[in-house]
Design a protein around this motif. Sequence first.
Motif, PDB file in Angstrom:
ATOM      1  N   GLY A   1       0.832  -1.188   0.000  1.00  0.00           N
ATOM      2  CA  GLY A   1       0.000   0.000   0.000  1.00  0.00           C
ATOM      3  C   GLY A   1       0.868   1.240   0.000  1.00  0.00           C
ATOM      4  N   ILE A   2       0.440   2.291  -0.695  1.00  0.00           N
ATOM      5  CA  ILE A   2       1.217   3.522  -0.810  1.00  0.00           C
ATOM      6  C   ILE A   2       0.337   4.700  -0.429  1.00  0.00           C
ATOM      7  CG2 ILE A   2       2.559   5.005  -2.346  1.00  0.00           C
ATOM      8  CD1 ILE A   2       1.887   1.516  -3.503  1.00  0.00           C
ATOM      9  N   ASN A   3       0.811   5.515   0.496  1.00  0.00           N
ATOM     10  CA  ASN A   3       0.126   6.753   0.914  1.00  0.00           C
ATOM     11  C   ASN A   3      -1.304   6.489   1.396  1.00  0.00           C
ATOM     12  OD1 ASN A   3       2.366   8.399   0.211  1.00  0.00           O
ATOM     13  ND2 ASN A   3       1.681   8.462  -1.933  1.00  0.00           N
ATOM     14  N   LEU A   4      -1.456   5.507   2.268  1.00  0.00           N
ATOM     15  CA  LEU A   4      -2.772   5.240   2.846  1.00  0.00           C
ATOM     16  C   LEU A   4      -3.114   6.288   3.893  1.00  0.00           C
ATOM     17  CD1 LEU A   4      -2.603   1.357   3.339  1.00  0.00           C
ATOM     18  CD2 LEU A   4      -3.405   2.643   1.345  1.00  0.00           C
ATOM     19  N   ALA A   5      -4.384   6.391   4.192  1.00  0.00           N
ATOM     20  CA  ALA A   5      -4.826   7.341   5.223  1.00  0.00           C
ATOM     21  C   ALA A   5      -4.280   6.920   6.586  1.00  0.00           C
ATOM     22  CB  ALA A   5      -6.346   7.398   5.255  1.00  0.00           C
ATOM     23  N   GLY A   6      -3.960   7.904   7.425  1.00  0.00           N
ATOM     24  CA  GLY A   6      -3.463   7.633   8.777  1.00  0.00           C
ATOM     25  C   GLY A   6      -4.566   7.784   9.798  1.00  0.00           C
ATOM     26  N   ALA A   7      -5.027   6.668  10.339  1.00  0.00           N
ATOM     27  CA  ALA A   7      -6.142   6.709  11.292  1.00  0.00           C
ATOM     28  C   ALA A   7      -5.695   7.124  12.681  1.00  0.00           C
ATOM     29  CB  ALA A   7      -6.821   5.339  11.349  1.00  0.00           C
ATOM     30  N   ASN A   8      -4.411   6.929  13.006  1.00  0.00           N
ATOM     31  CA  ASN A   8      -3.906   7.213  14.353  1.00  0.00           C
ATOM     32  C   ASN A   8      -2.971   8.423  14.302  1.00  0.00           C
ATOM     33  OD1 ASN A   8      -5.155   4.739  15.253  1.00  0.00           O
ATOM     34  ND2 ASN A   8      -3.401   3.634  14.391  1.00  0.00           N
ATOM     35  N   TRP A   9      -3.311   9.474  15.047  1.00  0.00           N
ATOM     36  CA  TRP A   9      -2.462  10.649  15.141  1.00  0.00           C
ATOM     37  C   TRP A   9      -2.771  11.384  16.443  1.00  0.00           C
ATOM     38  CZ3 TRP A   9      -5.031  15.464  15.048  1.00  0.00           C
ATOM     39  CH2 TRP A   9      -6.383  15.420  14.627  1.00  0.00           C
ATOM     40  N   ARG A  10      -1.824  12.219  16.843  1.00  0.00           N
ATOM     41  CA  ARG A  10      -1.975  12.955  18.102  1.00  0.00           C
ATOM     42  C   ARG A  10      -2.060  14.445  17.827  1.00  0.00           C
ATOM     43  NH1 ARG A  10       2.184   9.484  19.609  1.00  0.00           N
ATOM     44  NH2 ARG A  10       3.682  11.223  19.526  1.00  0.00           N
ATOM     45  N   MET A  11      -2.896  15.108  18.633  1.00  0.00           N
ATOM     46  CA  MET A  11      -3.048  16.550  18.511  1.00  0.00           C
ATOM     47  C   MET A  11      -1.705  17.227  18.750  1.00  0.00           C
ATOM     48  SD  MET A  11      -5.394  18.824  17.843  1.00  0.00           S
ATOM     49  CE  MET A  11      -6.898  17.959  18.244  1.00  0.00           C
ATOM     50  N   GLY A  12      -1.330  18.160  17.891  1.00  0.00           N
ATOM     51  CA  GLY A  12      -0.076  18.894  18.040  1.00  0.00           C
ATOM     52  C   GLY A  12       1.080  18.257  17.317  1.00  0.00           C
ATOM     53  N   ALA A  13       0.978  16.990  16.984  1.00  0.00           N
ATOM     54  CA  ALA A  13       2.076  16.327  16.272  1.00  0.00           C
ATOM     55  C   ALA A  13       2.054  16.750  14.807  1.00  0.00           C
ATOM     56  CB  ALA A  13       1.944  14.825  16.387  1.00  0.00           C
ATOM     57  N   VAL A  14       3.223  17.049  14.261  1.00  0.00           N
ATOM     58  CA  VAL A  14       3.331  17.503  12.882  1.00  0.00           C
ATOM     59  C   VAL A  14       3.624  16.310  11.983  1.00  0.00           C
ATOM     60  CG1 VAL A  14       4.552  19.030  11.285  1.00  0.00           C
ATOM     61  CG2 VAL A  14       4.138  19.746  13.659  1.00  0.00           C
ATOM     62  N   ARG A  15       2.691  16.053  11.061  1.00  0.00           N
ATOM     63  CA  ARG A  15       2.836  14.961  10.090  1.00  0.00           C
ATOM     64  C   ARG A  15       3.236  13.651  10.761  1.00  0.00           C
ATOM     65  NH1 ARG A  15       2.485  16.128   5.046  1.00  0.00           N
ATOM     66  NH2 ARG A  15       3.551  14.186   4.484  1.00  0.00           N
ATOM     67  N   SER A  16       2.552  13.368  11.856  1.00  0.00           N
ATOM     68  CA  SER A  16       2.782  12.105  12.555  1.00  0.00           C
ATOM     69  C   SER A  16       1.458  11.349  12.594  1.00  0.00           C
ATOM     70  CB  SER A  16       3.305  12.352  13.972  1.00  0.00           C
ATOM     71  OG  SER A  16       3.443  11.132  14.668  1.00  0.00           O
ATOM     72  N   PHE A  17       1.240  10.484  11.620  1.00  0.00           N
ATOM     73  CA  PHE A  17       0.001   9.715  11.553  1.00  0.00           C
ATOM     74  C   PHE A  17       0.301   8.359  10.921  1.00  0.00           C
ATOM     75  CE2 PHE A  17       0.218  11.325   7.291  1.00  0.00           C
ATOM     76  CZ  PHE A  17       0.470  12.695   7.427  1.00  0.00           C
ATOM     77  N   THR A  18      -0.292   7.344  11.515  1.00  0.00           N
ATOM     78  CA  THR A  18      -0.088   5.976  11.058  1.00  0.00           C
ATOM     79  C   THR A  18      -1.424   5.236  11.069  1.00  0.00           C
ATOM     80  OG1 THR A  18       0.362   5.107  13.268  1.00  0.00           O
ATOM     81  CG2 THR A  18       2.254   5.913  12.001  1.00  0.00           C
ATOM     82  N   SER A  19      -1.404   4.029  10.520  1.00  0.00           N
ATOM     83  CA  SER A  19      -2.557   3.121  10.572  1.00  0.00           C
ATOM     84  C   SER A  19      -2.040   1.714  10.801  1.00  0.00           C
ATOM     85  CB  SER A  19      -3.364   3.176   9.267  1.00  0.00           C
ATOM     86  OG  SER A  19      -4.024   4.404   9.116  1.00  0.00           O
ATOM     87  N   ASN A  20      -2.966   0.815  11.062  1.00  0.00           N
ATOM     88  CA  ASN A  20      -2.670  -0.612  11.153  1.00  0.00           C
ATOM     89  C   ASN A  20      -3.455  -1.311  10.044  1.00  0.00           C
ATOM     90  OD1 ASN A  20      -1.192  -0.200  13.631  1.00  0.00           O
ATOM     91  ND2 ASN A  20      -3.177  -0.054  14.664  1.00  0.00           N
ATOM     92  N   PRO A  21      -3.003  -1.163   8.802  1.00  0.00           N
ATOM     93  CA  PRO A  21      -3.840  -1.588   7.663  1.00  0.00           C
ATOM     94  C   PRO A  21      -3.868  -3.096   7.429  1.00  0.00           C
ATOM     95  CG  PRO A  21      -1.785  -0.652   6.893  1.00  0.00           C
ATOM     96  CD  PRO A  21      -1.775  -0.501   8.387  1.00  0.00           C
ATOM     97  N   TYR A  22      -5.029  -3.559   6.996  1.00  0.00           N
ATOM     98  CA  TYR A  22      -5.222  -4.906   6.459  1.00  0.00           C
ATOM     99  C   TYR A  22      -6.236  -4.802   5.328  1.00  0.00           C
ATOM    100  CZ  TYR A  22      -9.672  -5.156   9.019  1.00  0.00           C
ATOM    101  OH  TYR A  22     -10.945  -4.929   9.489  1.00  0.00           O
ATOM    102  N   CYS A  23      -6.342  -5.841   4.520  1.00  0.00           N
ATOM    103  CA  CYS A  23      -7.229  -5.820   3.353  1.00  0.00           C
ATOM    104  C   CYS A  23      -8.216  -6.981   3.408  1.00  0.00           C
ATOM    105  CB  CYS A  23      -6.431  -5.897   2.056  1.00  0.00           C
ATOM    106  SG  CYS A  23      -5.308  -4.524   1.777  1.00  0.00           S
TER     107      CYS A  23
END
Length: 610
Positions: free
Chosen positions: A212-234
């Motif tokens: 997967g390339i450039n998937l949406a990041g479901a997990n992020w913290r307020m105030g963090a700059v460009r810090s977002f991740t996901s735990n993807p499965y299909c």
Amino acid sequence: MAEDEEAESETSNLAWVNSLLRALWPNATVALVNFAHTELTAKLQQGLPLPFNRARFARFSLGDGVPSFGPIDVTRRSDSHISIELEMSYSSRVDVLLAAGSSSMSVGVKHVRFHGRLCTELKPVLDTWPVVGALLIAFTGQPQLELEFSGIADSPVPGLAKRIKSIVDAVLARLVLPNCKCVRLTTDQRLLNLAACSKDPIGVLKMQVSRGINLAGANWRMGAVRSFTSNPYCIVQVGSTRSRTSTVPATTNPDWNDDPVYFLVHHKDQEVSVDVMDDDGGFLQRNFVGLLGRLRCTVRELLRNCRPGLGSKICRFALDTSQVKRGLLHVDDPVNTGVPSELDVLVGWMEMSSRLPQTVAPACAPCEPAGIILLELHHGMGFPEEILASTGSSGLTNLRWMCSLSKDGEDLGSSARSSAGKLSTNEPNFHLPIPHCLYQVIDQLIERGVESMEVADIVQLEHAQVQQYLLAKSHFLEDMSARQLETGADRCVDVEWHETLALLVTKPRVTHVHLSLAEADRIVGSVEPIRVEDMLSSGGPLQMSCKLAAASSGAGPGHRTGTEGNAAGKLSAWMFPTCAAPAMSISRFSAVHLDVSLRYQALVLPTRTF
């Protein structure tokens, strides 16, 4: 003949059919209303929460709209097989009111839009009347259905509209390949072979989601700059078969290392779907994004875009992110900044071949399927008449066959389950030049003491024809009595399936086919394992009558299938013994015989690109 091989084909519009439908639509509407008040109402009552679990249709009118068909594509697949494919559309204002039982609450539907591709197969094409043995009707993919509700805002049940729509979609799915509706036009089993009652696969689709390339990041913290991740499965689905990949933690550019998945394909217009999801991974939900992206296409489009040719090929697809909850994502998330989310998928295709394993080059790697085992379920006899108590008005029982494969006693993991068996009408067809509808008339006249000569005058037949029927009927009753004496069962009924179960196999010559009978949620018996080698050695389909060996009485009421038997049910049966219906003794199934056929179709790489 492969589906895309050259065949006599013609495409045209359906103006004359649409005109005919305008005349027939009032009658079809009555049938649809009856269906809504019976089967659809029961499904809604089972699937809707309080207070709609006792819902009923107070009004059900489909308005003045008439379905339209076209264009039509007619293809002659073989001398005995004609395929008709056409688009079906319907849009109309309707007056449907679903009332919540004794409550004053109700929900209405004021407009319906429907579109789907309908496939009708005529087979076998005969040289005698009625010319066509059976009609096989199915949608190639899930039809698009839009329901415009009224009064839904007044409902106290959140998500009610979505739930009603999902139940209706589930009912429609019963007509989506590989499911189909078989309408038999003849009862002569010599003319109506099993191929007319089922849709065989045309090939196998190989899929492996690799990256997967450039998937949406479901997990992020307020105030963090460009810090977002996901735990993807299909979740990958073709037809009614689905598969789930592993979860790759804490990334928006995952690499999956799962094994390829192989899907049986019955039509190249079947839908392929890949839903990329975020695995929340905890008891309490931490985010509410869920969907990260979606891929939708047909098998034909997938193969045309990838052109796997003589092997497998990795293709990159852009995901549809329109349904992603953008408001819950980081402001700098790729989905919010317009960067496309993409998916790399390994795609391969294998075609069917009628050649035996030793004459076929391997499709690819040794771990890939070498062919497809087609187990045909025909007519069964010796079933206990107690099953009539749980049989509905449609004649469907709660009996299903479970099929699996093994090698050297080890389960290979490939399995299939039949649909519910249907009670046989036990109306014999003696293959005489007499209309089938006159059988009962002749029987009733003879029972009243009318002489055969006079019976012939009444039904306007030759006297010799009536005598032929009476002789054939006498032989039939004698054979039936002899069969009951042989099985030792005088209170038995016949059940028929006329269905084909398809299973992928890697090493057919060392594989055994296992067949077990399930009554509701328990296994009541199994037949002796069938060696695929016996069928391959014979050089053609293997036909046999299998005797059921009842499950061990030490297993109590029978082994559970693993899908419905649970601790809660056992606890309630222990606490409230008078409420638990007594299970039928599995020894009553000891007289069961089932006629089956076994076929094998090898898989080969395509000889051309798409």
